[in-house]
Write an enzyme that holds these catalytic residues in place. Structure first.
Site, PDB file in Angstrom:
ATOM      1  N   HIS A 124       0.834  -1.204   0.000  1.00  0.00           N
ATOM      2  CA  HIS A 124       0.000   0.000   0.000  1.00  0.00           C
ATOM      3  C   HIS A 124       0.871   1.256   0.000  1.00  0.00           C
ATOM      4  O   HIS A 124       0.581   2.219  -0.717  1.00  0.00           O
ATOM      5  CB  HIS A 124      -0.900   0.009   1.239  1.00  0.00           C
ATOM      6  CG  HIS A 124      -2.196  -0.731   1.069  1.00  0.00           C
ATOM      7  ND1 HIS A 124      -2.237  -2.083   0.835  1.00  0.00           N
ATOM      8  CD2 HIS A 124      -3.487  -0.301   1.105  1.00  0.00           C
ATOM      9  CE1 HIS A 124      -3.506  -2.459   0.744  1.00  0.00           C
ATOM     10  NE2 HIS A 124      -4.282  -1.397   0.898  1.00  0.00           N
ATOM     11  N   HIS A 173       0.756  -3.973   9.254  1.00  0.00           N
ATOM     12  CA  HIS A 173       2.134  -3.673   8.861  1.00  0.00           C
ATOM     13  C   HIS A 173       2.920  -3.101  10.032  1.00  0.00           C
ATOM     14  O   HIS A 173       2.374  -2.379  10.878  1.00  0.00           O
ATOM     15  CB  HIS A 173       2.182  -2.667   7.708  1.00  0.00           C
ATOM     16  CG  HIS A 173       2.065  -3.286   6.361  1.00  0.00           C
ATOM     17  ND1 HIS A 173       2.989  -4.185   5.855  1.00  0.00           N
ATOM     18  CD2 HIS A 173       1.117  -3.151   5.394  1.00  0.00           C
ATOM     19  CE1 HIS A 173       2.618  -4.553   4.645  1.00  0.00           C
ATOM     20  NE2 HIS A 173       1.491  -3.954   4.347  1.00  0.00           N
TER      21      HIS A 173
END
Length: 214
Positions: A124, A173
């Protein structure tokens, strides 16, 4: 000079990836995660999920296709399409390659959403940096005033940082994944722009040479 800066940046990413592989950056990651997830409430969760969705392929692919159409049909900038598409495709391939190389597992501390696949570097974050970075470069010279340019930079920064932060907040993450994604994409976007500028100069030189011969 730009080659030296690029090599230094790549060396920096190599150092970060080494820390990740040795798990020497865990305390830093955990401290940031605990701080960011300490903000958790329904309002921030909705924002994080929205930003994460905006940074997903479900949004970025249609958005990229729409931008390519505008470049080709509205602005008639067909060379810029090569730069735009090449940057995004290269970023995706680079992320897939690096993830398969490092194979870092995702955080398992507190996940608000579930995500499959490897963690380092953040896809992302790489996608957001590449998309909004190259878009800022392409739109910069077409904006009518300094105010519009500042607004463009602020918008791109907010999107890139917001998407990266949302991935930490949602627990999918590590911060070092996001930083690594930004780092690689910065190198990649810089390289693509530099090569594009060299190509443009050489094309212009050939055209001038052809005109002189005529």
């Amino acid at each position: 000079m730009w080659v030296l800066l690029l090599l230094l940046a790549l060396a920096g990413f190599g150092g970060l990836s080494l820390l990740v592989q040795r798990d020497s950056i865990r305390e830093f990651d955990l401290s940031i995660i605990h701080t960011v997830q300490g903000w958790e409430n329904d309002y921030f969760t909705r924002i994080a999920k929205t930003l994460s969705f905006i940074g997903s392929s479900s949004v970025t692919i249609p958005l990229a296709l729409s931008i390519a159409v505008v470049l080709a049909i509205v602005l008639k900038h067909r060379r810029e399409i090569i730069l735009f598409v090449g940057t995004l495709l290269g970023s995706w391939l680079l992320n897939a390659t690096l993830k398969s190389l490092y194979q870092r597992a995702r955080p398992d501390i507190h996940r608000i959403v579930t995500e499959a696949g490897f963690s380092f570097p953040s896809g992302h974050s790489m996608s957001a940096f590449s998309l909004y970075g190259i878009l800022t470069y392409l739109l910069w010279r077409h904006l009518p005033s300094r105010g519009w340019r500042i607004a463009l930079i602020l918008f791109s920064l907010c999107m890139v940082l917001g998407i990266g932060l949302s991935r930490i907040y949602l627990g999918v993450h590590y911060p070092s994944d996001v930083i690594g994604g930004y780092w690689v994409s910065a190198c990649w976007v810089t390289l693509c722009i530099r090569l594009f500028m060299i190509w443009q100069k050489r094309t212009a030189a050939r055209r001038n040479g052809s005109s002189s011969d005529a």
